[in-house]
Design a protein around this motif. Structure first.
Motif, PDB file in Angstrom:
ATOM      1  N   LYS A  58      44.068  41.936  33.027  1.00 21.93           N
ATOM      2  CA  LYS A  58      43.972  41.240  34.311  1.00 21.93           C
ATOM      3  C   LYS A  58      44.949  41.836  35.316  1.00 21.93           C
ATOM      4  O   LYS A  58      45.993  42.379  34.963  1.00 21.93           O
ATOM      5  CB  LYS A  58      44.272  39.740  34.136  1.00 21.93           C
ATOM      6  N   SER A  59      44.609  41.706  36.580  1.00 26.99           N
ATOM      7  CA  SER A  59      45.478  42.152  37.664  1.00 26.99           C
ATOM      8  C   SER A  59      46.439  41.024  38.018  1.00 26.99           C
ATOM      9  O   SER A  59      46.439  39.959  37.386  1.00 26.99           O
ATOM     10  CB  SER A  59      44.637  42.545  38.880  1.00 26.99           C
ATOM     11  N   ALA A  60      47.238  41.244  39.058  1.00 25.86           N
ATOM     12  CA  ALA A  60      48.251  40.259  39.439  1.00 25.86           C
ATOM     13  C   ALA A  60      47.636  38.926  39.851  1.00 25.86           C
ATOM     14  O   ALA A  60      48.260  37.872  39.714  1.00 25.86           O
ATOM     15  CB  ALA A  60      49.119  40.817  40.561  1.00 25.86           C
ATOM     16  N   ASP A  61      46.407  38.944  40.372  1.00 23.39           N
ATOM     17  CA  ASP A  61      45.753  37.694  40.793  1.00 23.39           C
ATOM     18  C   ASP A  61      44.950  37.053  39.664  1.00 23.39           C
ATOM     19  O   ASP A  61      44.127  36.165  39.907  1.00 23.39           O
ATOM     20  CB  ASP A  61      44.860  37.943  42.005  1.00 23.39           C
ATOM     21  N   ASP A  62      45.190  37.502  38.416  1.00 23.68           N
ATOM     22  CA  ASP A  62      44.560  36.929  37.227  1.00 23.68           C
ATOM     23  C   ASP A  62      43.045  37.147  37.213  1.00 23.68           C
ATOM     24  O   ASP A  62      42.303  36.344  36.669  1.00 23.68           O
ATOM     25  CB  ASP A  62      44.883  35.432  37.113  1.00 23.68           C
ATOM     26  N   ARG A  63      42.609  38.243  37.815  1.00 25.73           N
ATOM     27  CA  ARG A  63      41.203  38.630  37.801  1.00 25.73           C
ATOM     28  C   ARG A  63      41.081  39.979  37.098  1.00 25.73           C
ATOM     29  O   ARG A  63      42.064  40.694  36.915  1.00 25.73           O
ATOM     30  CB  ARG A  63      40.655  38.734  39.222  1.00 25.73           C
ATOM     31  N   PRO A  64      39.865  40.381  36.698  1.00 18.80           N
ATOM     32  CA  PRO A  64      39.697  41.683  36.048  1.00 18.80           C
ATOM     33  C   PRO A  64      40.272  42.813  36.893  1.00 18.80           C
ATOM     34  O   PRO A  64      40.206  42.776  38.128  1.00 18.80           O
ATOM     35  CB  PRO A  64      38.175  41.804  35.906  1.00 18.80           C
TER      36      PRO A  64
ATOM     37  N   GLN B 180      36.150  29.516  39.832  1.00 17.25           N
ATOM     38  CA  GLN B 180      37.089  28.429  39.590  1.00 17.25           C
ATOM     39  C   GLN B 180      38.113  28.758  38.509  1.00 17.25           C
ATOM     40  O   GLN B 180      39.288  28.401  38.634  1.00 17.25           O
ATOM     41  CB  GLN B 180      36.319  27.168  39.200  1.00 17.25           C
ATOM     42  N   ASP B 181      37.688  29.444  37.456  1.00 16.27           N
ATOM     43  CA  ASP B 181      38.577  29.650  36.308  1.00 16.27           C
ATOM     44  C   ASP B 181      38.800  31.121  35.944  1.00 16.27           C
ATOM     45  O   ASP B 181      39.513  31.408  34.988  1.00 16.27           O
ATOM     46  CB  ASP B 181      38.018  28.928  35.069  1.00 16.27           C
ATOM     47  N   GLY B 182      38.165  32.039  36.666  1.00 20.13           N
ATOM     48  CA  GLY B 182      38.289  33.443  36.297  1.00 20.13           C
ATOM     49  C   GLY B 182      37.506  33.802  35.054  1.00 20.13           C
ATOM     50  O   GLY B 182      37.746  34.831  34.422  1.00 20.13           O
ATOM     51  N   THR B 183      36.546  32.964  34.678  1.00 23.40           N
ATOM     52  CA  THR B 183      35.781  33.176  33.455  1.00 23.40           C
ATOM     53  C   THR B 183      34.838  34.374  33.595  1.00 23.40           C
ATOM     54  O   THR B 183      34.096  34.487  34.555  1.00 23.40           O
ATOM     55  CB  THR B 183      34.945  31.918  33.138  1.00 23.40           C
TER      56      THR B 183
END
Length: 466
Positions: free
Chosen positions: A358-364, A419-422
């Protein structure tokens, strides 16, 4: 509007338009905010845009600094309004706080947009602004205000989806060639092939204020099966057995306006394209992409440089050393056993890259993955040596990805990701993690399912581990 601007100019002091005034950009900016009438406002806005186009890079930088330093809310007024709201949280005190905290830059750009054709100029201005932000972080506040305004102006409700074909005006076709950012269009003959009505489609989003400027466009190939290599899409061969196509392949998606970076008008673009395709070709059942992995090689280099986290085993490091050979693809083609070892190693690390990293924004970490997952796609398949071009090998070690757009699940996948980064992923992709060494802190791959927010579902959603 040009007539109004000319008449409005006659009402203004000649000093505003003097060519020798070194402070003319700042003077015009102040004049624009002085609360003059509509006609004079149009004239000033047009003149200011003319000056900005002629300005040097340094002059525009000073203009951005002027916006950052002087056009911001009054800190004392904001503090007073904030205390007033805390003492009395009424609708009136909230309105006072909103008025006090409203950025003057938003009003400035709104007035600047009065000039004829100003919207395109403001988009270009933001593209220039973003190139200066790295050297001066104070300009980030100006960019945030512009992004906020452009997000409103380029609301999805204002955009129009149009099919691009050989009857589209040549001015737009030339821009399609120029803006193609994934697989270069090599002249008019190549473009004609990509617009072939028998098995190709192209769609673009337009905005009323930028009539002949595509904002984003997607190229589609109608095929029988899901492709695993870009060469099968770009080589120009057709399925001539007479069978109706069952698969729509989105093989190139290009954002055209650098000044609209970060504006999410692309949400559900592919869903709308898919719906249009089904109406035109009812035999289509599967909608997938064939996408690059532009950050995979860079991520893998960082993983190899970090030896203490246990992500890449010693055995894998030995296998990956083969990538140092510029002719490793040719060598792998001759060495079947060695190729299988390199293939399994790269694919297992790629699964970690897409599902766990994950990146700093908690996304792929992969930008293409963020786009498609945000649009509701499912990570369907990882393709070994899907793109053996120089760029494909340099950026992704040849890896290409199929994202699947299941029309019945797009909204659900989109909401879960937003919503959850799923991350919605197929069983085949999830299974690739089994061959990946256990990172420190996890005893096995199933332990990932025990992390907060991770659920084992049919479509294998994988949010970021905490």
């Amino acid at each position: 509007m040009n007539s109004v601007a000319e008449q409005g100019r006659a009402l203004l002091p000649r000093a505003l338009f003097g060519s020798d005034d070194e402070q003319s950009i700042e003077v015009l900016s102040r004049a624009l905010m002085s609360g003059r009438g509509e006609a004079s406002g149009v004239a000033i806005a047009r003149q200011l845009l003319v000056r900005l186009k002629k300005a040097t890079s340094e002059e525009r930088f000073q203009f951005y600094r002027f916006l950052a330093d002087e056009m911001q809310p009054d800190a004392l007024a904001v503090a007073e309004a904030a205390h007033g709201y805390l003492d009395d949280p009424s609708a009136a005190s909230l309105a006072a706080l909103q008025k006090a905290s409203y950025s003057p830059r938003l009003e400035f750009f709104r007035r600047l947009n009065l000039a004829p054709g100003a919207t395109a100029d403001i988009v270009a201005l933001r593209a220039d602004l973003m190139r200066h932000i790295k050297s001066d972080e104070a300009l980030a506040a100006v960019n945030r205000d512009l992004e906020r305004l452009l997000t409103s102006w380029f609301n999805r409700g204002f955009l129009v989806l149009r099919r691009i074909d050989w009857q589209t005006p040549a001015a737009i076709l030339e821009k399609i060639i120029a803006y193609e950012a994934v697989h270069e269009i090599r002249g008019w003959d190549d473009l004609r092939r990509r617009l072939d009505p028998r098995d190709r489609r192209c769609f673009a989003f337009f905005h009323p204020a930028l009539v002949d400027e595509p904002l984003i466009f997607v190229e589609v190939a109608l095929m029988r099966d899901i492709p695993d290599a870009i060469s099968t899409v770009l080589d120009g061969r057709r399925d001539d057995d007479g069978a109706a196509p069952a698969t729509a392949v989105f093989y190139s998606i290009s954002n055209c306006q650098e000044g609209l970076k970060g504006i999410s008008f692309g949400n559900f673009l592919l869903k709308q394209v898919a719906e249009d395709l089904v109406r035109d070709t009812p035999s289509l059942k599967t909608f997938v992409t064939l996408s690059p992995a532009p950050s995979f090689a860079r991520w893998l280099d960082r993983a190899l440089a970090t030896e203490g986290d246990g992500l890449v085993s010693a055995e894998q490091r030995e296998v990956l050393a083969r990538l140092r050979d510029p002719r490793w693809v040719e060598v792998a083609a001759k060495d079947g056993h060695g190729a299988e070892g390199l293939k399994s190693t790269l694919l297992s690390l790629a699964a970690h890259y897409f599902l766990v990293a994950k990146s700093a924004d908690d996304r792929p970490v992969d930008p293409v993955a963020r786009f498609h997952l945000g649009n509701g796609a499912r990570l369907e398949r990882l393709n070994w040596l899907g793109d053996t071009s120089e760029r494909g090998l340099r950026e992704g070690h040849g890896l290409m990805v199929n994202y699947c757009y299941d029309l019945g699940e797009i909204e659900r996948n989109h909401e879960a990701y937003a919503q959850d980064g799923t991350v919605a992923a197929s069983r085949a992709v999830r299974a690739l993690l089994k061959s990946q060494p256990k990172p420190k802190g996890l005893s096995s791959v199933p332990d990932l399912l025990a992390l907060p927010g991770v659920s084992k579902t049919k479509k294998a959603r994988w949010p970021a581990p905490e």
